[in-house]
Design a protein around this motif. Structure first.
Motif, short mmCIF file in Angstrom:
data_model
loop_
_atom_site.label_atom_id
_atom_site.label_comp_id
_atom_site.label_asym_id
_atom_site.label_seq_id
_atom_site.Cartn_x
_atom_site.Cartn_y
_atom_site.Cartn_z
N TRP B 98 -16.08 41.83 33.57
CA TRP B 98 -15.87 41.40 32.19
C TRP B 98 -14.58 41.96 31.59
O TRP B 98 -14.04 41.43 30.64
CB TRP B 98 -17.05 41.78 31.30
N GLU B 101 -12.04 39.20 32.60
CA GLU B 101 -12.22 37.84 32.05
C GLU B 101 -11.74 37.77 30.61
O GLU B 101 -11.83 38.75 29.87
CB GLU B 101 -13.70 37.45 32.07
N LEU B 170 -21.25 41.57 27.39
CA LEU B 170 -20.01 40.91 26.98
C LEU B 170 -19.40 41.62 25.77
O LEU B 170 -18.20 41.88 25.72
CB LEU B 170 -20.30 39.46 26.57
N SER B 173 -17.65 44.74 26.42
CA SER B 173 -16.34 44.56 27.07
C SER B 173 -15.31 43.94 26.13
O SER B 173 -14.25 43.50 26.57
CB SER B 173 -16.48 43.69 28.31
#
Lengths: 249, 249
Positions: B98, B101, B170, B173
């Protein structure tokens, strides 16, 4: 009231385009779509067939026929019939004054009814009133178009005729014909003309040659990944949204 | 070679999710999708069943079984079988870092396989690699998802698990969770966060309450006409396109 075999056969036959065009009638199904139908005043309702659970909205006097669940299954074109089926008269074609219109969507060989319904729903969201369709597009009153359009068919003026006949008139009235294509100007930096006729072609073959020769410009949605193409309803939506972002209503 | 009744039964049973999950196999059909399958190297092909007209692409050694048109009809899940059917192994789940990304799509209760396939195709076009899906989304290997995704399933990392489990990771991160909703910030003037997790909910019920409580913000596509809502695949496409327009890749 139990429906006769002939009534069932007649209603069921309206799933076919030929019969719809002879009878000038089409079918709308399901609670949500029929409720919306009864609240608008552009479409004339011939009859409503509903199970006892259905409560009609609006204040119009209705030819309401109460039927059993099993009769509804017999007349329905849905996998899961949903309480009510309406027979609706084809509306009279509206004439369009091209001098007054500013944005038009043109569809060339859109044959998938789900795609057409989605495109009409999106066009309606973005305030497009008029959609021109080539003769080999799917017809507006195909039951799958009606279902996917979510009521946009009640509002959009869908004119299905030869594009070779209609598009020159658009041009004379000052429209620029802009086609969505794989190789064209970058959507994100594109300057829209004052009068836009956005042309969408089929997913597999693109815009037909005959229509292509009438275009003023082509437009492309920039690609950032690997998939070969976009669904035609998705592509139309992206362009219409971008158009409204730049030009407003 | 004629297929045995057991082979036909086995292949046909892969139309069902339960069987696919036990066997760790899914079905890809039609010339275009299988050609693309044979040209990529992320998926392992177990077997190809094809009529004599099918010419395999690529250079892999294949377990190719030539069958008759009528046997193809027996194993196919399509209304119009198209020369070839492939059995493909479930790929190993990829782990996601993560920290690396930047853009993720999150799907909450997307149950229509056609919509999911279209969303994956669009995500792939706009360079999204990772899609998180709630447990009650349709599964990736549903044949209708595969067909509508037009090969995007070969590339997208689709992680289906509890959103309540995945979304907090998520956030840790640095992702902002931004939901598409009827009442939210105007898409056209929205400032995107550096790390965007775009959350799409179901068309009929929107984003579920449990997921909604985790959102940082909501976003709305401005409406210029009368239709009540947009198709979820169309809405996702409009937002992803606008995001790329503003942020680039």
């Amino acid at each position: 009231m139990a429906l006769t075999r002939n009534e069932i056969k007649f209603i069921k036959s309206l799933q076919e385009k030929k019969v719809r065009e002879t009878e000038r009638l089409f079918v709308v199904e399901g609670v949500k779509l029929v409720e919306e139908l009864l609240l608008q005043d552009k479409m004339e309702v011939e009859a409503i067939y509903a199970t006892p659970e259905f409560v009609p909205t609006g204040s119009k006097s209705l030819n309401l026929v109460t039927i059993s669940e099993s009769d509804l299954e017999r007349i329905s074109g849905l996998v899961n019939p949903n309480r009510v089926l309406a027979l609706v008269k084809f509306p009279k074609p509206k004439s369009v004054d091209w001098q007054l219109e500013k944005n038009v969507l043109v569809l060339d060989e859109i044959k998938d009814p789900g795609n057409l319904g989605t495109i009409l729903r999106t066009a309606d969201w973005f305030g497009i009133n008029t959609v021109l369709a080539s003769e080999n597009c799917v017809d507006l009153y195909n039951p799958k178009v009606i279902q996917a359009s979510m009521g946009a068919v009640y509002r959009i003026n869908y004119i299905q005729d030869s594009l070779q006949k209609m598009l020159p008139d658009l041009k004379k009235s000052g429209f620029k014909l802009v086609g969505a294509a794989m190789q064209g100007k970058d959507l994100y930096t594109y300057s829209y003309p004052e009068k836009l006729a956005l042309v969408m072609g089929s997913e597999s073959h693109g815009i037909s040659e005959k229509t292509n020769s009438l275009l003023d410009e082509t437009l492309t949605i920039p690609k950032f990944g690997e998939t070969e193409s976009l669904n035609v309803g998705v592509a139309a939506a992206i362009i219409l949204s971008h158009f409204r972002q730049v030009k407003g209503i």
